[in-house]
Design an enzyme around this catalytic site. Sequence first.
Site, PDB file in Angstrom:
ATOM      1  N   GLY A   1     -10.697 -20.290  35.024  1.00 16.31           N
ATOM      2  CA  GLY A   1     -10.736 -21.490  34.200  1.00 16.31           C
ATOM      3  C   GLY A   1     -11.918 -22.388  34.489  1.00 16.31           C
ATOM      4  O   GLY A   1     -12.439 -23.058  33.593  1.00 16.31           O
TER       5      GLY A   1
ATOM      6  N   ASP B   1      -6.097 -27.651  36.457  1.00 16.61           N
ATOM      7  CA  ASP B   1      -6.185 -28.380  35.194  1.00 16.61           C
ATOM      8  C   ASP B   1      -5.395 -29.679  35.304  1.00 16.61           C
ATOM      9  O   ASP B   1      -4.249 -29.710  35.688  1.00 16.61           O
ATOM     10  CB  ASP B   1      -5.703 -27.529  34.016  1.00 16.61           C
ATOM     11  CG  ASP B   1      -4.387 -26.836  34.268  1.00 16.61           C
ATOM     12  OD1 ASP B   1      -4.017 -26.672  35.441  1.00 16.61           O
ATOM     13  OD2 ASP B   1      -3.716 -26.475  33.302  1.00 16.61           O
TER      14      ASP B   1
ATOM     15  N   TYR C   1     -11.805 -31.885  32.824  1.00 21.49           N
ATOM     16  CA  TYR C   1     -10.948 -33.006  33.207  1.00 21.49           C
ATOM     17  C   TYR C   1     -10.053 -33.340  32.016  1.00 21.49           C
ATOM     18  O   TYR C   1     -10.135 -34.420  31.434  1.00 21.49           O
ATOM     19  CB  TYR C   1     -11.784 -34.230  33.598  1.00 21.49           C
ATOM     20  CG  TYR C   1     -12.662 -34.053  34.809  1.00 21.49           C
ATOM     21  CD1 TYR C   1     -12.435 -33.039  35.726  1.00 21.49           C
ATOM     22  CD2 TYR C   1     -13.745 -34.908  35.039  1.00 21.49           C
ATOM     23  CE1 TYR C   1     -13.251 -32.881  36.838  1.00 21.49           C
ATOM     24  CE2 TYR C   1     -14.554 -34.759  36.155  1.00 21.49           C
ATOM     25  CZ  TYR C   1     -14.312 -33.736  37.046  1.00 21.49           C
ATOM     26  OH  TYR C   1     -15.118 -33.589  38.144  1.00 21.49           O
TER      27      TYR C   1
ATOM     28  N   ILE D   1      -9.724 -14.485  30.520  1.00 25.56           N
ATOM     29  CA  ILE D   1     -10.856 -14.016  31.306  1.00 25.56           C
ATOM     30  C   ILE D   1     -10.339 -13.166  32.467  1.00 25.56           C
ATOM     31  O   ILE D   1      -9.462 -13.600  33.228  1.00 25.56           O
ATOM     32  CB  ILE D   1     -11.674 -15.192  31.862  1.00 25.56           C
ATOM     33  CG1 ILE D   1     -12.224 -16.059  30.725  1.00 25.56           C
ATOM     34  CG2 ILE D   1     -12.805 -14.694  32.762  1.00 25.56           C
ATOM     35  CD1 ILE D   1     -13.210 -15.372  29.828  1.00 25.56           C
TER      36      ILE D   1
END
Length: 536
Positions: A180, A110, A472, A238
């Site tokens: 992710g 991330d 992004y 998740i």
Amino acid sequence: MMLPNSLLFLFLLMSSSLAQPTSSKQDMLIQCLTYHSKVPIPFSTTFFTPNSSAFTTILASTADNLRYIVPSVPKPEFIFTPTHDSQVQAAVICTKQLGIHLRVRSGGHDYEGLSYVSQIETPFIVVDLAKLRSVNVDIQQNTAWIQAGATIGEVYYRIAEKSTTHGFPAGVCTSLGVGGHITGGAYGAMMRKYGLAADNVVNARIVDVNGRNLDREAMGEDLFWAIRGGGGASFGIILWWKIKLVPVPSTVTVFTVAKTLEQGGTKLLHKWQQVAATELDEDLFIRVIIQLTSDSKSGKKTVATLYQGQFLGGVERLLQVMQTGFPELSLTQKDCTETTWIKSVLYIANYPSGTQPEILLQGKSTTKIYYKAKSDFVKDPIPETGLEGLRKRLMKETTPMMIWTPYGGMMSNISESAIPFPHRTVLFKIQYLTIWQAANQNEAKHIDWIRKLYSYMAPYVTKSPRQAYVNYRDLDLGINKKSNISFIKASAWGNRYFKDNFNRLIEIKTKVDPENFFRHEQSIPPRPLPARRTRN
């Protein structure tokens, strides 16, 4: 009155902490995790504090943006690396009961470090899923169950291990954590043929705010819709994705053609915009990497465009497709390499020639840099005058990079509301990057440059809203605040990432996590809880 076991444990735990002032939050958390986990937890190898010798190594292990592990950035109180699904459930239950803010990391890519840094809320802990990385491929059913901590490169390898004619349309960077990655949509070199990774998910398992482990049927279609493109860490954790495999040919062709501006690069880039998404065969993916280089004759700095392609087929048919749709690139057989799908993955990911697929099992990225990134989407070709202005601005930065990724094909055949990812009817996506090699190496100057470049590009990209890609993350677009969530401010970035889907995401968030337990600087906010009525 008999208390439920979980409430009784919490009562005893809190009573114990009151009776023993020396009992620390760490002790309480460990006791709670032990109580709620279905399997024993080896705390010596899964629970790390800043006093642990391995803490810094674990924190930095998958942090690809070094800006967020410098000493001045807040660090978590603890890092927990669960080894079993039930331990993730326990982490949610216990942090919720003890009022501890939680961040979740699967791969660490991330861009603003939100999975392992909290800039607006401390203290916090990190639940790192790196030890949950099983990949179970079923070629007969054309599916695979993959754990959130696996990298997409490991997924690719395990598929290719079972079949040379199956693949999966996900990310170009092979060290991305699957958990992710898919929550944001997940695009790659086969997107024009098969869509996004999130378009090819058929089931999932998620830990919700109550610590329940839910599959698609149990979570319901609304939540299943939200987690496939609605951004990570807003709705739960998740654990697994069940993906649908796609067919790939036994022969795949790859190529790279480099052109500088002195070689007609501006006109060529203008032509690429007109054909890459709308005119070329959906088996063909050609992205453009724009960066600085030295001119071979003069030695002076110039802007180079690298046309990097993957074609699902042999070189003979590729050359026919190029001759018809994009002859201006002058692609020749000498530029091309016929290979397998798994080796084309290595090629597009820029591994050195001859690298064997087993490198994908290493999982973690070996590239650690300081950078700032932004994104845009383009619906109409940028004119040559705009490209010339772009060239001048790129020349002013030390290590700039842009990556232009073509859409079209299957991407434009899927509804904008099919999943939260709405960016379907565009020509291409732009990723902007500025990179530096050392902490505090004129960081402010680099960030100021990319912000000015972003401003310059405003007339040439999508408007109302100016769209951006949620994977992004860009905190320049706005942030949530713990105690004062402004929906006007949240919509400033929410509408850019999700367009009209943002409103549905808010409704689902309000339903499944009304108290906003799963939160970060750009998570989906719930609607405010109704104010309590008071008697006069």
